[in-house]
Design a protein around this motif. Sequence first.
Motif, mmCIF file in Angstrom:
data_model
loop_
_atom_site.group_PDB
_atom_site.id
_atom_site.type_symbol
_atom_site.label_atom_id
_atom_site.label_comp_id
_atom_site.label_asym_id
_atom_site.label_seq_id
_atom_site.Cartn_x
_atom_site.Cartn_y
_atom_site.Cartn_z
ATOM 1 N N GLY A 11 -109.622 -62.405 -31.247
ATOM 2 C CA GLY A 11 -108.422 -63.000 -31.820
ATOM 3 C C GLY A 11 -108.706 -64.266 -32.624
ATOM 4 O O GLY A 11 -109.852 -64.718 -32.725
ATOM 5 N N ALA A 12 -107.656 -64.840 -33.156
ATOM 6 C CA ALA A 12 -107.779 -66.059 -33.961
ATOM 7 C C ALA A 12 -106.456 -66.813 -33.945
ATOM 8 O O ALA A 12 -105.384 -66.213 -33.801
ATOM 9 N N MET A 13 -106.538 -68.109 -34.093
ATOM 10 C CA MET A 13 -105.345 -68.946 -34.211
ATOM 11 C C MET A 13 -104.987 -69.102 -35.684
ATOM 12 O O MET A 13 -105.881 -69.152 -36.544
ATOM 13 N N ALA A 14 -103.712 -69.211 -35.965
ATOM 14 C CA ALA A 14 -103.283 -69.424 -37.343
ATOM 15 C C ALA A 14 -103.860 -70.725 -37.897
ATOM 16 O O ALA A 14 -104.257 -70.808 -39.059
ATOM 17 N N ALA A 15 -103.923 -71.734 -37.036
ATOM 18 C CA ALA A 15 -104.567 -73.003 -37.374
ATOM 19 C C ALA A 15 -105.194 -73.547 -36.107
ATOM 20 O O ALA A 15 -104.517 -73.670 -35.078
ATOM 21 N N PRO A 27 -103.925 -65.343 -40.536
ATOM 22 C CA PRO A 27 -102.983 -64.645 -39.654
ATOM 23 C C PRO A 27 -103.408 -64.792 -38.194
ATOM 24 O O PRO A 27 -104.577 -64.601 -37.862
ATOM 25 N N ALA A 28 -102.468 -65.111 -37.336
ATOM 26 C CA ALA A 28 -102.767 -65.230 -35.909
ATOM 27 C C ALA A 28 -102.785 -63.855 -35.259
ATOM 28 O O ALA A 28 -101.964 -62.990 -35.572
ATOM 29 N N HIS A 29 -103.741 -63.623 -34.375
ATOM 30 C CA HIS A 29 -103.750 -62.399 -33.579
ATOM 31 C C HIS A 29 -104.503 -62.660 -32.287
ATOM 32 O O HIS A 29 -105.329 -63.576 -32.189
ATOM 33 N N MET A 79 -96.640 -60.720 -31.215
ATOM 34 C CA MET A 79 -97.996 -60.742 -31.766
ATOM 35 C C MET A 79 -98.978 -59.974 -30.891
ATOM 36 O O MET A 79 -99.957 -59.415 -31.377
ATOM 37 N N ARG A 80 -98.726 -59.930 -29.584
ATOM 38 C CA ARG A 80 -99.655 -59.295 -28.647
ATOM 39 C C ARG A 80 -99.541 -57.788 -28.640
ATOM 40 O O ARG A 80 -100.364 -57.114 -28.023
ATOM 41 N N ARG A 81 -98.549 -57.227 -29.292
ATOM 42 C CA ARG A 81 -98.288 -55.791 -29.164
ATOM 43 C C ARG A 81 -98.049 -55.104 -30.502
ATOM 44 O O ARG A 81 -97.384 -54.088 -30.580
#
Length: 227
Positions: A11-15, A27-29, A79-81
């Motif tokens: 995953g990754a944070m938007a910032a 993009p956050a995921h 976001m998780r699904r």
Amino acid sequence: MAVRVRVISIGAMAAHPSWGEKGEVRPAHATTTLLESGNVRILVDPSLPAQALVPRLAERSGRKPVDITHVFLTGLHPMRRRGLGAFPHATVLASAAEIQGVRAQLRERMQHAEQHRDEEVQHMLRQELSLVDSCEEAPDKLAEGIDLFPLHGVSPGSTGLLVPAPGSTLLVAGDAVATVEHLEEGKLIAPCFDMEQARESLSEAIEIADLIVPGRDNLCANPVRRF
């Protein structure tokens, strides 16, 4: 019985706050993890869209959507699904506290939307409520060697999965431990439903786990227990 753990997508944070980023840089995921115990195959947080997640699943594990018996959501944030539709035959699980807490939030928002006669918001909330109602409450033990581990605070009932083993204990933490930097610096992801509870959950994760799969990062060793 040994549990096989495989990170499918990091995953990754938007910032990332520890990198000095502001605004939405990307993009956050969420990180997606596959846990296998016997004939039970649990995909945790299918965050990528289905068209990206399905080939990633094959690349990382050799599995197809039909092979997945359960999907576990550490939290019910949309976001998780994103990729949930790729697994129509899997049983979707979340903690009882998360299902009940998010359902209460959505019903409160529905009352507000009805008072303001906002049909568009009402339609969206009905869809969200339908999805929450379709989730089953996860048992304390999902399979041999895979246990629920409450990590409430980021959301009303955010919950991880604990894989205890003689040599080391692994925790799939969700956003209770967002990234390696959050772990090393003792930071919480923002926003949080309950900051104090989230802080306690982070401390519990650090105390119990030798290995951690963060909510937005790759599997890592717990720096506190490493030595």
